[in-house]
Write an enzyme that holds these catalytic residues in place. Sequence first.
Site, PDB file in Angstrom:
ATOM      1  NE  ARG A  32      39.538  44.899  40.046  1.00  0.00           N
ATOM      2  CZ  ARG A  32      39.726  45.203  41.326  1.00  0.00           C
ATOM      3  NH1 ARG A  32      39.778  44.250  42.241  1.00  0.00           N
ATOM      4  NH2 ARG A  32      39.854  46.465  41.703  1.00  0.00           N
TER       5      ARG A  32
ATOM      6  CB  SER B 252      49.342  42.400  53.633  1.00  0.00           C
ATOM      7  OG  SER B 252      48.209  42.168  52.821  1.00  0.00           O
TER       8      SER B 252
ATOM      9  CE1 TYR C 117      48.648  46.120  45.199  1.00  0.00           C
ATOM     10  CE2 TYR C 117      47.867  48.250  45.934  1.00  0.00           C
ATOM     11  CZ  TYR C 117      47.961  46.886  46.115  1.00  0.00           C
ATOM     12  OH  TYR C 117      47.361  46.307  47.200  1.00  0.00           O
TER      13      TYR C 117
HETATM   14  P1  NDP Z   1      36.710  45.907  45.587  1.00  0.00           P
HETATM   15  O1  NDP Z   1      36.486  44.494  45.902  1.00  0.00           O
HETATM   16  O2  NDP Z   1      35.773  46.900  46.192  1.00  0.00           O
HETATM   17  O3  NDP Z   1      36.715  46.048  44.001  1.00  0.00           O
HETATM   18  C1  NDP Z   1      36.827  47.310  43.413  1.00  0.00           C
HETATM   19  C2  NDP Z   1      36.400  47.218  41.948  1.00  0.00           C
HETATM   20  O4  NDP Z   1      35.004  46.920  41.863  1.00  0.00           O
HETATM   21  C3  NDP Z   1      36.578  48.554  41.246  1.00  0.00           C
HETATM   22  O5  NDP Z   1      37.875  48.762  40.781  1.00  0.00           O
HETATM   23  C4  NDP Z   1      35.538  48.446  40.145  1.00  0.00           C
HETATM   24  O6  NDP Z   1      36.054  47.604  39.118  1.00  0.00           O
HETATM   25  C5  NDP Z   1      34.409  47.728  40.869  1.00  0.00           C
HETATM   26  N1  NDP Z   1      33.513  48.700  41.563  1.00  0.00           N
HETATM   27  C6  NDP Z   1      33.804  49.483  42.623  1.00  0.00           C
HETATM   28  N2  NDP Z   1      32.745  50.217  42.981  1.00  0.00           N
HETATM   29  C7  NDP Z   1      31.753  49.894  42.136  1.00  0.00           C
HETATM   30  C8  NDP Z   1      30.410  50.331  42.014  1.00  0.00           C
HETATM   31  N3  NDP Z   1      29.895  51.222  42.851  1.00  0.00           N
HETATM   32  N4  NDP Z   1      29.662  49.769  41.036  1.00  0.00           N
HETATM   33  C9  NDP Z   1      30.172  48.847  40.176  1.00  0.00           C
HETATM   34  N5  NDP Z   1      31.436  48.409  40.235  1.00  0.00           N
HETATM   35  C10 NDP Z   1      32.230  48.918  41.215  1.00  0.00           C
HETATM   36  O7  NDP Z   1      38.152  46.372  46.045  1.00  0.00           O
HETATM   37  P2  NDP Z   1      39.603  46.024  45.433  1.00  0.00           P
HETATM   38  O8  NDP Z   1      39.709  44.618  45.073  1.00  0.00           O
HETATM   39  O9  NDP Z   1      39.906  47.054  44.398  1.00  0.00           O
HETATM   40  O10 NDP Z   1      40.495  46.281  46.712  1.00  0.00           O
HETATM   41  C11 NDP Z   1      40.494  47.579  47.340  1.00  0.00           C
HETATM   42  C12 NDP Z   1      41.898  47.947  47.719  1.00  0.00           C
HETATM   43  O11 NDP Z   1      42.418  47.009  48.660  1.00  0.00           O
HETATM   44  C13 NDP Z   1      42.931  47.932  46.571  1.00  0.00           C
HETATM   45  O12 NDP Z   1      42.904  49.084  45.795  1.00  0.00           O
HETATM   46  C14 NDP Z   1      44.212  47.803  47.347  1.00  0.00           C
HETATM   47  O13 NDP Z   1      44.595  49.070  47.859  1.00  0.00           O
HETATM   48  C15 NDP Z   1      43.809  46.878  48.499  1.00  0.00           C
HETATM   49  N6  NDP Z   1      44.166  45.468  48.201  1.00  0.00           N
HETATM   50  C16 NDP Z   1      45.138  44.871  48.973  1.00  0.00           C
HETATM   51  C17 NDP Z   1      45.533  43.596  48.749  1.00  0.00           C
HETATM   52  C18 NDP Z   1      46.578  42.980  49.612  1.00  0.00           C
HETATM   53  O14 NDP Z   1      47.066  41.887  49.293  1.00  0.00           O
HETATM   54  N7  NDP Z   1      46.979  43.618  50.681  1.00  0.00           N
HETATM   55  C19 NDP Z   1      44.953  42.776  47.644  1.00  0.00           C
HETATM   56  C20 NDP Z   1      43.916  43.475  46.919  1.00  0.00           C
HETATM   57  C21 NDP Z   1      43.539  44.759  47.202  1.00  0.00           C
HETATM   58  P3  NDP Z   1      35.610  47.723  37.566  1.00  0.00           P
HETATM   59  O15 NDP Z   1      34.854  48.993  37.385  1.00  0.00           O
HETATM   60  O16 NDP Z   1      36.899  47.699  36.815  1.00  0.00           O
HETATM   61  O17 NDP Z   1      34.809  46.494  37.306  1.00  0.00           O
END
Ligand code: NDP
Length: 320
Positions: free
Chosen positions: A230, A154, A54
């Site tokens: 994003r 994962s 990351y």
């Molecule tokens: P989400 O699908 O929940 O997306 C999160 C994103 O959505 C935020 O960064 C923000 O982006 C937007 N968001 C979050 N809350 C809100 C809200 N209340 N209202 C509006 N927009 C919102 O989760 P992630 O994709 O971030 O994944 C979560 C975690 O999982 C990661 O941080 C990581 O630790 C893990 N992960 C693991 C992977 C793996 O291969 N093992 C792959 C991907 C993630 P923005 O504001 O920028 O639009």
Amino acid sequence: MKYNRLGRSGLKVSELSLGSWVTFGTQVDAASAAESMAAAYEAGVNFFDNAEAYAGGESERIMGEAFRRLEWDRDSFVVSSKFFWGIKPGVNSENTLNRKYLLSAVDASLDRIGLDYLDLIFCHRSDPETPLEETVFTMHEIVASHKALYWGTSEWNAEEIRAAYEIAERHHLHKPVMEQPQYNMFWRGRVENEYKRLYEDYGLGLTTWSPLASGLLSGKYVDGIPEGSRASLQGYEWLRASLTDPEKNKKVKELQKVAEAIDATLSQLAIAWCTKNPNVSTVITGASSLQQVQENMKAAEIATRLDATHMEQIDQILGS
Ligand code: NDP
């Protein structure tokens, strides 16, 4: 906040957790990271997810800096990292789960995060070019050396997880305890079907990712790509087609009715929905701001209002 056992292990993780992909190091600096982590911790979160890859290692540095600012008791939180892609060039430093890479990568991760041990370590993807025995023995040794407490995978397929578990069992090694798969309303197959036997046979735990499908399920993409989201970020163009998909966004609009019925926002509904699957140990949320963390953490309480009728309505909307 509920605490679930991580699979068959004795470790308890909060049903909601906070991860740092995309956000820490790109959208969120150390001060904001500490603020977001503090808000999650106050809401009962005890698990913080990270990975070597990351922001090219910057996410681990920022989380480490936040831990130092917050001065939490080390026994009160669980932190992870994941290894596979690597962050420096070299035939034995990238896209591998070989012994040389893994041993070096764990040490480098501990250095960046500034801790004596990681609670959870994951093989971030599978590596068909390294014998599974080599990876399983190495992950066992890292756990046996107390640099990590539990190991898992994962996005491995069920067959790979089963093979790793059987090797560990045959040689009396520390077994893989958990998997980290994607799981959300638009991505269900692996968690709901493919892994089914693994829950029964091995008590596999799950730390699931992208509960909002990268923000799609928050409803923010129904009218296009908002600035700062994003999908607008450089380097994440590959997400745009899926986030602006008209069919999916039509379903998101329909989900609004269910959200209103339980007095929740769309994000809270989508996160709460993930917690309803009994095989999910913790739902890793992501947030680019403190406000999002505060909104999302309320999903734990909102989950108690989601009943079987709502779950059926959701299935009908999703067409599953
Ligand atoms: P989400 O699908 O929940 O997306 C999160 C994103 O959505 C935020 O960064 C923000 O982006 C937007 N968001 C979050 N809350 C809100 C809200 N209340 N209202 C509006 N927009 C919102 O989760 P992630 O994709 O971030 O994944 C979560 C975690 O999982 C990661 O941080 C990581 O630790 C893990 N992960 C693991 C992977 C793996 O291969 N093992 C792959 C991907 C993630 P923005 O504001 O920028 O639009």
